[in-house]
Design a protein around this motif. Sequence first.
Motif, PDB file in Angstrom:
ATOM      1  N   TYR A 210       0.926  -1.155   0.133  1.00 39.13           N
ATOM      2  CA  TYR A 210       0.027  -0.163  -0.198  1.00 39.13           C
ATOM      3  C   TYR A 210       0.911   1.066  -0.022  1.00 39.13           C
ATOM      4  N   ASP A 211       0.277   2.330  -0.758  1.00 39.03           N
ATOM      5  CA  ASP A 211       0.932   3.616  -0.525  1.00 39.03           C
ATOM      6  C   ASP A 211       0.883   4.177   0.991  1.00 39.03           C
ATOM      7  N   ALA A 212       1.919   4.273   1.479  1.00 40.85           N
ATOM      8  CA  ALA A 212       2.145   4.800   2.914  1.00 40.85           C
ATOM      9  C   ALA A 212       1.491   6.013   3.212  1.00 40.85           C
ATOM     10  N   THR A 213       1.312   6.863   2.206  1.00 39.28           N
ATOM     11  CA  THR A 213       0.608   8.195   2.332  1.00 39.28           C
ATOM     12  C   THR A 213      -0.899   7.930   2.327  1.00 39.28           C
ATOM     13  N   ASN A 214      -1.177   6.978   1.822  1.00 39.75           N
ATOM     14  CA  ASN A 214      -2.706   6.654   1.863  1.00 39.75           C
ATOM     15  C   ASN A 214      -2.944   5.194   1.602  1.00 39.75           C
ATOM     16  N   LEU A 215      -3.360   4.229   2.538  1.00 39.26           N
ATOM     17  CA  LEU A 215      -3.430   3.085   2.619  1.00 39.26           C
ATOM     18  C   LEU A 215      -4.918   2.759   1.615  1.00 39.26           C
ATOM     19  N   ALA A 216      -5.568   3.561   1.488  1.00 37.05           N
ATOM     20  CA  ALA A 216      -6.655   3.195   0.205  1.00 37.05           C
ATOM     21  C   ALA A 216      -6.026   2.866  -0.987  1.00 37.05           C
ATOM     22  N   HIS A 217      -5.018   3.346  -1.035  1.00 39.68           N
ATOM     23  CA  HIS A 217      -4.330   2.946  -2.672  1.00 39.68           C
ATOM     24  C   HIS A 217      -3.532   1.698  -2.654  1.00 39.68           C
ATOM     25  N   GLU A 218      -3.970   0.643  -2.698  1.00 33.37           N
ATOM     26  CA  GLU A 218      -3.262  -0.579  -2.756  1.00 33.37           C
ATOM     27  C   GLU A 218      -2.527  -0.749  -4.034  1.00 33.37           C
ATOM     28  N   LEU A 219      -1.074  -0.678  -3.924  1.00 35.64           N
ATOM     29  CA  LEU A 219      -0.229  -0.962  -5.224  1.00 35.64           C
ATOM     30  C   LEU A 219      -0.341  -2.150  -5.923  1.00 35.64           C
ATOM     31  N   TYR A 220      -0.157  -3.189  -4.977  1.00 38.55           N
ATOM     32  CA  TYR A 220       0.003  -4.593  -5.483  1.00 38.55           C
ATOM     33  C   TYR A 220      -0.637  -5.507  -4.328  1.00 38.55           C
ATOM     34  N   ASN A 221      -1.240  -6.607  -4.881  1.00 37.98           N
ATOM     35  CA  ASN A 221      -1.181  -8.033  -3.834  1.00 37.98           C
ATOM     36  C   ASN A 221      -1.040  -9.209  -4.802  1.00 37.98           C
ATOM     37  N   SER A 222      -0.538  -9.982  -4.037  1.00 39.64           N
ATOM     38  CA  SER A 222      -0.068 -11.436  -4.898  1.00 39.64           C
ATOM     39  C   SER A 222      -1.142 -12.122  -5.576  1.00 39.64           C
ATOM     40  N   ASN A 223      -2.357 -11.994  -5.469  1.00 37.75           N
ATOM     41  CA  ASN A 223      -3.400 -12.743  -6.000  1.00 37.75           C
ATOM     42  C   ASN A 223      -4.006 -11.880  -7.290  1.00 37.75           C
ATOM     43  N   GLN A 224      -3.312 -10.816  -7.609  1.00 37.46           N
ATOM     44  CA  GLN A 224      -3.816  -9.889  -8.893  1.00 37.46           C
ATOM     45  C   GLN A 224      -3.517 -10.752 -10.273  1.00 37.46           C
ATOM     46  N   ALA A 225      -2.401 -11.378 -10.245  1.00 37.89           N
ATOM     47  CA  ALA A 225      -1.943 -11.982 -11.474  1.00 37.89           C
ATOM     48  C   ALA A 225      -2.166 -13.401 -11.496  1.00 37.89           C
ATOM     49  N   GLY A 226      -3.368 -13.866 -10.826  1.00 38.83           N
ATOM     50  CA  GLY A 226      -3.505 -15.427 -10.809  1.00 38.83           C
ATOM     51  C   GLY A 226      -2.590 -16.195  -9.973  1.00 38.83           C
ATOM     52  N   ALA A 227      -2.437 -17.306 -10.492  1.00 36.29           N
ATOM     53  CA  ALA A 227      -1.397 -18.074  -9.693  1.00 36.29           C
ATOM     54  C   ALA A 227      -0.066 -17.689  -9.903  1.00 36.29           C
ATOM     55  N   ARG A 228       0.398 -16.762 -10.623  1.00 32.28           N
ATOM     56  CA  ARG A 228       1.911 -16.396 -10.785  1.00 32.28           C
ATOM     57  C   ARG A 228       2.542 -16.145  -9.711  1.00 32.28           C
ATOM     58  N   ASP A 229       2.013 -15.538  -8.724  1.00 30.61           N
ATOM     59  CA  ASP A 229       2.699 -14.999  -7.503  1.00 30.61           C
ATOM     60  C   ASP A 229       2.161 -15.604  -6.364  1.00 30.61           C
ATOM     61  N   GLN A 230       1.098 -16.376  -6.290  1.00 29.01           N
ATOM     62  CA  GLN A 230       0.663 -17.089  -5.223  1.00 29.01           C
ATOM     63  C   GLN A 230       1.754 -17.913  -4.419  1.00 29.01           C
ATOM     64  N   PHE A 231       1.819 -18.215  -3.093  1.00 26.38           N
ATOM     65  CA  PHE A 231       2.684 -18.851  -2.519  1.00 26.38           C
ATOM     66  C   PHE A 231       2.189 -20.043  -1.327  1.00 26.38           C
ATOM     67  N   GLY A 232       0.930 -20.273  -1.723  1.00 18.62           N
ATOM     68  CA  GLY A 232       0.195 -21.327  -0.746  1.00 18.62           C
ATOM     69  C   GLY A 232      -0.443 -20.796   0.368  1.00 18.62           C
ATOM     70  N   ALA A 233      -0.700 -21.606   1.267  1.00 20.36           N
ATOM     71  CA  ALA A 233      -1.311 -21.170   2.625  1.00 20.36           C
ATOM     72  C   ALA A 233      -0.735 -20.189   3.337  1.00 20.36           C
ATOM     73  N   GLY A 234      -1.529 -19.538   4.218  1.00 22.68           N
ATOM     74  CA  GLY A 234      -0.690 -18.320   5.027  1.00 22.68           C
ATOM     75  C   GLY A 234      -0.230 -19.092   6.337  1.00 22.68           C
ATOM     76  N   ASN A 235       0.608 -18.371   6.982  1.00 22.73           N
ATOM     77  CA  ASN A 235       1.460 -18.805   8.300  1.00 22.73           C
ATOM     78  C   ASN A 235       1.297 -17.691   9.165  1.00 22.73           C
ATOM     79  N   LYS A 236       0.788 -18.040  10.272  1.00 18.40           N
ATOM     80  CA  LYS A 236       0.370 -16.920  11.180  1.00 18.40           C
ATOM     81  C   LYS A 236       1.536 -16.252  11.684  1.00 18.40           C
ATOM     82  N   PHE A 237       1.321 -15.124  12.249  1.00 19.35           N
ATOM     83  CA  PHE A 237       2.318 -14.185  12.878  1.00 19.35           C
ATOM     84  C   PHE A 237       3.513 -13.787  12.135  1.00 19.35           C
ATOM     85  N   ILE A 238       3.373 -13.821  10.756  1.00 19.86           N
ATOM     86  CA  ILE A 238       4.611 -13.494   9.807  1.00 19.86           C
ATOM     87  C   ILE A 238       4.401 -11.796   9.415  1.00 19.86           C
ATOM     88  N   THR A 239       5.743 -11.287   9.262  1.00 18.80           N
ATOM     89  CA  THR A 239       5.710  -9.923   8.854  1.00 18.80           C
ATOM     90  C   THR A 239       6.601 -10.088   7.786  1.00 18.80           C
TER      91      THR A 239
END
Length: 498
Positions: free
Chosen positions: A446-475
Amino acid sequence: MLMHHNDLARTGQMLAETTLTLANVNSATFGKLRFLPADGKVDGQPLFVTSLTIGAATHNVVYVVTEHDSVYAYDSDSGAALWQKSLAGAGETPSLDTGCQDLTPEIGITATPVIDRSRGANGALYAVAMSTDASGNVHHRLHAIDLATGAELFGGPTEISATYPGNGAEGVNGVLTFNPALHTVRAALTLVNGNIYMGWTAHCMSGSYNGWLMTYSAATLKQTSALPVTPNGSQGSIWMAGSGMASDGTSIYFIDGNGTFGTNLNAQGFPADGDLGDAFIKLSATATPAVTDYFAMSDVVAQAAADNDFGSGGAMLLPDQTTANGTVKHLAVGAGKDNNIYVVDRDNMGKFSPTSNNIWQTLTGVLAGGIWGSPAYYNNVVYYGGQTDALKALPVTNALLATAASSRSPTQFPYPGATPAISANGASNGIVWAAENGTVAALHAYDATNLAHELYNSNQAGARDQFGAGNKFITPMIAAGKVYVGTTNGVAVFGLLK
């Protein structure tokens, strides 16, 4: 990136990022570059060093630890494996699932390690590993690992044990004895003034246990202190969803979880029995730390009884702030399961009163869900990601946090919420990164000056950028133009596609 959330204040900001910008972090030019495989869950944040000589070559190296007791060193530019080492003892295996859903199916290296580049010939990575021998005995050991070779340093590893006077849950005849089978190091390791600080919880905070803080010499791996936070009571987990204890170089700050709090105070305002469960605690940053101040909520006993622990979230120190009348304040923030944000004055934390919270600021109604993680800070804004809540930006003005978010993400993050991290080139190109848990996880930017502006997420390109199930408490961890996300079986690496 030598420690959890980048610095001892635990701000999560990487201010020397010159590659990733607001213009190029999008699904057309940014995405998943590779996956670094590992032999178990990656619950600790990956760490990163630049320009390390290994053999005859110089590498930028990312370090990965797993619950299978392994440490990996990968070349961050090529993804090539440089070395791998098991920290389990001879004939031992990672400890089996204890029935705790947060740590399954095995427990090995859970806490984020810490790196000291000045130690030994090539620098040292400090990690705590849990394992079980053939007789069923559980071991925790502190290791110092050579960054270039993976070799053990300083005569290590050191077997972890402790005793302390008290009549608490792990006590017999007036002496508490640390029970390794009950405990896990979940909070990231902290290195200050040549001392390694580690906080102990129990598996899912269950069983008859006490929370412990232990200190070891970074030079010798010898224990210099063991301090239970509830010596005459029970519980008091130091876990903070994996966040590291914070420090200003003089003191250590952490928040512990549910446990006994002694409401009978002595003349100095401290619990007469020494029990400091569910409290925001300040310690001297010495080899034998002592509690020098604290804050506990006015309803701390009821909060602990309701499993509404303060210590589900980590502490973060703010840079010096100036009030409207010109007074400089040294502040720290923390939040837990009760949806409130607590801002304390590090010079006068407020201690305990049954009728009021005598602290700098309490924010109620800002978070829609509790905190299982830590905030981040950038450019005079605090970023919090509550459970089933949007990521929210809270500007700091005249040493006070805004009581309403200046912006929020379009995404609501399911349990456990998000621990954000920041990349920026000084005061420009600020990007807030957050990992979303779920069956199909996602990395968000997200744009740090405006979190409403999402720059990217890893599901936008379908399976290309996906990495499986989530893992809790990860930064997410950001270094040298790449973003690293720990997963259930390795680390996903993101960067510019060309």
